[in-house]
Design a protein around this motif. Sequence first.
Motif, PDB file in Angstrom:
ATOM      1  N   PRO A  67       0.840  -1.098  -0.428  1.00  0.00           N
ATOM      2  CA  PRO A  67      -0.152  -0.130   0.219  1.00  0.00           C
ATOM      3  C   PRO A  67       1.165   1.706  -0.337  1.00  0.00           C
ATOM      4  O   PRO A  67       0.603   2.146  -0.939  1.00  0.00           O
ATOM      5  CB  PRO A  67      -1.191  -0.148   0.921  1.00  0.00           C
ATOM      6  N   ASN A  68       1.579   1.491   0.889  1.00  0.00           N
ATOM      7  CA  ASN A  68       2.697   2.697   0.820  1.00  0.00           C
ATOM      8  C   ASN A  68       3.611   2.429  -0.546  1.00  0.00           C
ATOM      9  O   ASN A  68       3.054   3.991  -1.160  1.00  0.00           O
ATOM     10  CB  ASN A  68       3.962   2.295   1.228  1.00  0.00           C
ATOM     11  N   ARG A  69       4.053   1.526  -1.228  1.00  0.00           N
ATOM     12  CA  ARG A  69       4.354   2.262  -2.637  1.00  0.00           C
ATOM     13  C   ARG A  69       3.504   2.171  -4.036  1.00  0.00           C
ATOM     14  O   ARG A  69       3.406   3.421  -4.011  1.00  0.00           O
ATOM     15  CB  ARG A  69       4.421   0.794  -3.180  1.00  0.00           C
ATOM     16  N   LEU A  70       2.469   2.039  -3.772  1.00  0.00           N
ATOM     17  CA  LEU A  70       0.952   1.920  -4.436  1.00  0.00           C
ATOM     18  C   LEU A  70       1.209   3.958  -4.684  1.00  0.00           C
ATOM     19  O   LEU A  70       0.875   4.839  -4.804  1.00  0.00           O
ATOM     20  CB  LEU A  70      -0.247   1.386  -4.148  1.00  0.00           C
ATOM     21  N   ILE A  71       1.005   4.496  -3.180  1.00  0.00           N
ATOM     22  CA  ILE A  71       0.700   5.279  -2.752  1.00  0.00           C
ATOM     23  C   ILE A  71       1.413   6.587  -2.956  1.00  0.00           C
ATOM     24  O   ILE A  71       0.963   7.707  -3.383  1.00  0.00           O
ATOM     25  CB  ILE A  71       0.309   6.426  -0.763  1.00  0.00           C
ATOM     26  N   ARG A  72       2.700   6.219  -2.969  1.00  0.00           N
ATOM     27  CA  ARG A  72       3.663   7.301  -3.183  1.00  0.00           C
ATOM     28  C   ARG A  72       3.739   6.822  -4.906  1.00  0.00           C
ATOM     29  O   ARG A  72       3.860   8.042  -5.699  1.00  0.00           O
ATOM     30  CB  ARG A  72       5.178   6.234  -3.297  1.00  0.00           C
ATOM     31  N   TRP A  73       3.133   6.254  -5.974  1.00  0.00           N
ATOM     32  CA  TRP A  73       2.930   6.015  -7.275  1.00  0.00           C
ATOM     33  C   TRP A  73       1.937   7.084  -7.322  1.00  0.00           C
ATOM     34  O   TRP A  73       2.123   7.270  -8.330  1.00  0.00           O
ATOM     35  CB  TRP A  73       3.579   4.889  -7.830  1.00  0.00           C
ATOM     36  N   ALA A  74       1.257   6.817  -6.937  1.00  0.00           N
ATOM     37  CA  ALA A  74      -0.030   7.224  -7.181  1.00  0.00           C
ATOM     38  C   ALA A  74       0.467   9.348  -6.851  1.00  0.00           C
ATOM     39  O   ALA A  74      -0.322  10.022  -7.076  1.00  0.00           O
ATOM     40  CB  ALA A  74      -1.085   7.240  -6.145  1.00  0.00           C
ATOM     41  N   ARG A  75       0.837   9.672  -5.786  1.00  0.00           N
ATOM     42  CA  ARG A  75       1.390  11.161  -5.840  1.00  0.00           C
ATOM     43  C   ARG A  75       2.360  11.571  -6.582  1.00  0.00           C
ATOM     44  O   ARG A  75       2.208  12.545  -7.339  1.00  0.00           O
ATOM     45  CB  ARG A  75       1.554  11.330  -3.908  1.00  0.00           C
ATOM     46  N   GLY A  77       2.665   9.910  -9.703  1.00  0.00           N
ATOM     47  CA  GLY A  77       1.412  10.010 -11.115  1.00  0.00           C
ATOM     48  C   GLY A  77       0.554  11.529 -10.998  1.00  0.00           C
ATOM     49  O   GLY A  77       0.447  12.242 -12.106  1.00  0.00           O
ATOM     50  N   ILE A  78       0.560  11.760  -9.817  1.00  0.00           N
ATOM     51  CA  ILE A  78      -0.508  13.222  -9.934  1.00  0.00           C
ATOM     52  C   ILE A  78       0.411  14.171  -9.924  1.00  0.00           C
ATOM     53  O   ILE A  78       0.208  15.551 -10.258  1.00  0.00           O
ATOM     54  CB  ILE A  78      -1.415  13.068  -8.451  1.00  0.00           C
ATOM     55  N   GLY A  82       0.099  17.048 -12.809  1.00  0.00           N
ATOM     56  CA  GLY A  82       0.187  18.452 -12.828  1.00  0.00           C
ATOM     57  C   GLY A  82       0.980  19.122 -13.219  1.00  0.00           C
ATOM     58  O   GLY A  82       1.054  20.780 -13.961  1.00  0.00           O
ATOM     59  N   THR A  83       2.219  18.826 -13.935  1.00  0.00           N
ATOM     60  CA  THR A  83       3.367  19.343 -14.191  1.00  0.00           C
ATOM     61  C   THR A  83       2.880  19.487 -15.571  1.00  0.00           C
ATOM     62  O   THR A  83       3.022  20.497 -17.104  1.00  0.00           O
ATOM     63  CB  THR A  83       4.527  18.992 -14.509  1.00  0.00           C
ATOM     64  N   LEU A  84       2.624  18.533 -16.423  1.00  0.00           N
ATOM     65  CA  LEU A  84       1.771  18.322 -18.133  1.00  0.00           C
ATOM     66  C   LEU A  84       1.332  19.663 -18.623  1.00  0.00           C
ATOM     67  O   LEU A  84       1.178  20.047 -19.226  1.00  0.00           O
ATOM     68  CB  LEU A  84       1.692  16.706 -18.469  1.00  0.00           C
ATOM     69  N   ARG A  85      -0.450  19.879 -17.480  1.00  0.00           N
ATOM     70  CA  ARG A  85      -1.017  20.792 -17.323  1.00  0.00           C
ATOM     71  C   ARG A  85       0.338  22.222 -17.171  1.00  0.00           C
ATOM     72  O   ARG A  85      -0.640  22.778 -18.160  1.00  0.00           O
ATOM     73  CB  ARG A  85      -1.521  20.829 -16.088  1.00  0.00           C
ATOM     74  N   LEU A  86       0.689  22.290 -16.377  1.00  0.00           N
ATOM     75  CA  LEU A  86       1.542  23.431 -16.337  1.00  0.00           C
ATOM     76  C   LEU A  86       1.972  24.113 -17.369  1.00  0.00           C
ATOM     77  O   LEU A  86       2.745  25.041 -17.803  1.00  0.00           O
ATOM     78  CB  LEU A  86       2.249  23.312 -15.036  1.00  0.00           C
TER      79      LEU A  86
END
Length: 94
Positions: A67-75, A77-78, A82-86
């Motif tokens: 679960p911790n790795r998944l949360i890290r990868w999700a962050r 990705g988000i 955000g960088t791509l949008r900017l």
Amino acid sequence: MNRQQRQEEKAQLLRQIEQQRIDVIYERRVWLEKTAPYDGYWLRIMAWRRYWLLASGAAALYGVRHPNRLIRWARRGIGLLGTLRLLRKTLSPR
């Protein structure tokens, strides 16, 4: 009401129905033109449907085990989104 008046009223109603049909056909065409880009995106998403299902299942299994790795990868990705949008907003021609 005599027969002549009834025929005139019937003809008027038939003209009104015909005009409504024409209006519906026109509005349908306008609707399809306006929603065409979204339909294209939806078709692209649906073309990859089986892969989305497989990837979500794999992510769910991975999330249960790590679960911790998944949360890290999700962050990450988000943050990447955000960088791509900017970058898109910054570099888009105005």
